[in-house]
Enzyme design. Sequence first.
Site, PDB file in Angstrom:
ATOM      1  N   GLU A 103      -5.519  -8.269  -6.907  1.00 54.68           N
ATOM      2  CA  GLU A 103      -5.200  -8.048  -5.500  1.00 54.68           C
ATOM      3  C   GLU A 103      -4.074  -7.023  -5.385  1.00 54.68           C
ATOM      4  O   GLU A 103      -3.024  -7.185  -5.999  1.00 54.68           O
ATOM      5  CB  GLU A 103      -4.793  -9.363  -4.826  1.00 54.68           C
ATOM      6  CG  GLU A 103      -5.855 -10.448  -4.888  1.00 54.68           C
ATOM      7  CD  GLU A 103      -7.094 -10.082  -4.109  1.00 54.68           C
ATOM      8  OE1 GLU A 103      -6.966  -9.408  -3.068  1.00 54.68           O
ATOM      9  OE2 GLU A 103      -8.201 -10.471  -4.537  1.00 54.68           O
ATOM     10  N   LEU A 104      -4.261  -5.985  -4.594  1.00 56.18           N
ATOM     11  CA  LEU A 104      -3.281  -4.918  -4.474  1.00 56.18           C
ATOM     12  C   LEU A 104      -1.932  -5.454  -3.985  1.00 56.18           C
ATOM     13  O   LEU A 104      -1.856  -6.050  -2.902  1.00 56.18           O
ATOM     14  CB  LEU A 104      -3.791  -3.837  -3.513  1.00 56.18           C
ATOM     15  CG  LEU A 104      -2.837  -2.656  -3.261  1.00 56.18           C
ATOM     16  CD1 LEU A 104      -2.584  -1.891  -4.552  1.00 56.18           C
ATOM     17  CD2 LEU A 104      -3.377  -1.744  -2.166  1.00 56.18           C
ATOM     18  N   ASP A 105      -0.887  -5.241  -4.809  1.00 56.67           N
ATOM     19  CA  ASP A 105       0.486  -5.626  -4.465  1.00 56.67           C
ATOM     20  C   ASP A 105       0.622  -7.119  -4.153  1.00 56.67           C
ATOM     21  O   ASP A 105       1.491  -7.528  -3.376  1.00 56.67           O
ATOM     22  CB  ASP A 105       1.004  -4.798  -3.280  1.00 56.67           C
ATOM     23  CG  ASP A 105       1.093  -3.313  -3.594  1.00 56.67           C
ATOM     24  OD1 ASP A 105       1.272  -2.973  -4.778  1.00 56.67           O
ATOM     25  OD2 ASP A 105       0.962  -2.496  -2.660  1.00 56.67           O
ATOM     26  N   GLU A 106      -0.211  -7.948  -4.759  1.00 61.03           N
ATOM     27  CA  GLU A 106      -0.174  -9.385  -4.505  1.00 61.03           C
ATOM     28  C   GLU A 106       0.198 -10.184  -5.753  1.00 61.03           C
ATOM     29  O   GLU A 106       0.222 -11.417  -5.715  1.00 61.03           O
ATOM     30  CB  GLU A 106      -1.541  -9.870  -3.987  1.00 61.03           C
ATOM     31  CG  GLU A 106      -1.903  -9.394  -2.600  1.00 61.03           C
ATOM     32  CD  GLU A 106      -1.231 -10.206  -1.501  1.00 61.03           C
ATOM     33  OE1 GLU A 106      -0.483 -11.130  -1.838  1.00 61.03           O
ATOM     34  OE2 GLU A 106      -1.449  -9.895  -0.323  1.00 61.03           O
ATOM     35  N   GLY A 145       0.799  -1.214   0.000  1.00 58.81           N
ATOM     36  CA  GLY A 145       0.000   0.000   0.000  1.00 58.81           C
ATOM     37  C   GLY A 145       0.832   1.265   0.000  1.00 58.81           C
ATOM     38  O   GLY A 145       1.964   1.303  -0.481  1.00 58.81           O
TER      39      GLY A 145
END
Length: 301
Positions: free
Chosen positions: A243-246, A218
């Site tokens: 998925e954020l930063d996944e 994030g």
Amino acid sequence: MTTDTTVSPTEHVLTLDCSESPGIIHAISGFLFEHGCDILDIKQYGDTAQRHFFMRVHFSSGSSSSPAAGAVQQTFSTDELRRDFTPVAEQWQMNWQLEPQGRKRRVLVMVSKMGHCLNDLLFRTRTGDLPVEIVAVVSNHPDQQGLVEWHGIPFFHVPVTKDTKPEAEARLLDIVDRFDVELVVLARYMQVLSDELSNRMAGRVINIHHSFLPSFKGAKPYHQAYERGVKTVGATAHYVNAELDEGPIISQQVIEVDHTYTPDDLVAVGRDAECAALRNAVRWHCEGRIVLLGNRTVILR
């Protein structure tokens, strides 16, 4: 009278993966032999836990060391090699790509205000260090327009707000289609792509996150790292998914720090790690060295 049968060799790269099974290497090497090809470099990996096989072969065709000595040698085009390899790939249920060695991929770079990663990509493209052609740059801010246009590359200012995000992404897709873009690189583009866009372009978008993922996801990861008193900071280049930063991690770089570093110091030293991780990821993707396996990557270097 002598007849010159010399044919200038052409080089290609074949990257593939499939379920592990005896005979795969024999099938590939047999195909190359039958087409008068010489293997210049080969990387392979068998994942015993997943029972999955990966290979990257850099080869030349029409070389003087072809096994049929004295015979007229044939150089196969890319389309011909793809056509002839298709039955082999189907037999072994391979995921595969076959490309001319050194072909420059058409890349679109997205950036916000910070230009260090963009500048590194532009410089390395201009000097021929990266096998890419940056065909356009898109930004939600106008700050990097002068730099981009100095390189003779089209710059598109596409502002993004919560209300205009769908229209902005529609314009982005229009630019991707118009410029026949093969890879999108988020070079510190500080906007989150929608799930729809991320899924639509899966495996074709690389992001640089200014942290050593999976830690400090994030916003403001360097400030998060400072609060935890970390002794290394880093950067992670990964494919974008919903998925954020996944997304699957491609490349990571770290730099040692200590308790004297302020958050601003961490931001400053982290820039070098960001540039290195991102250019490695772009290079490996465009050289056909990356194979996706679920949420993991296999890098055939």
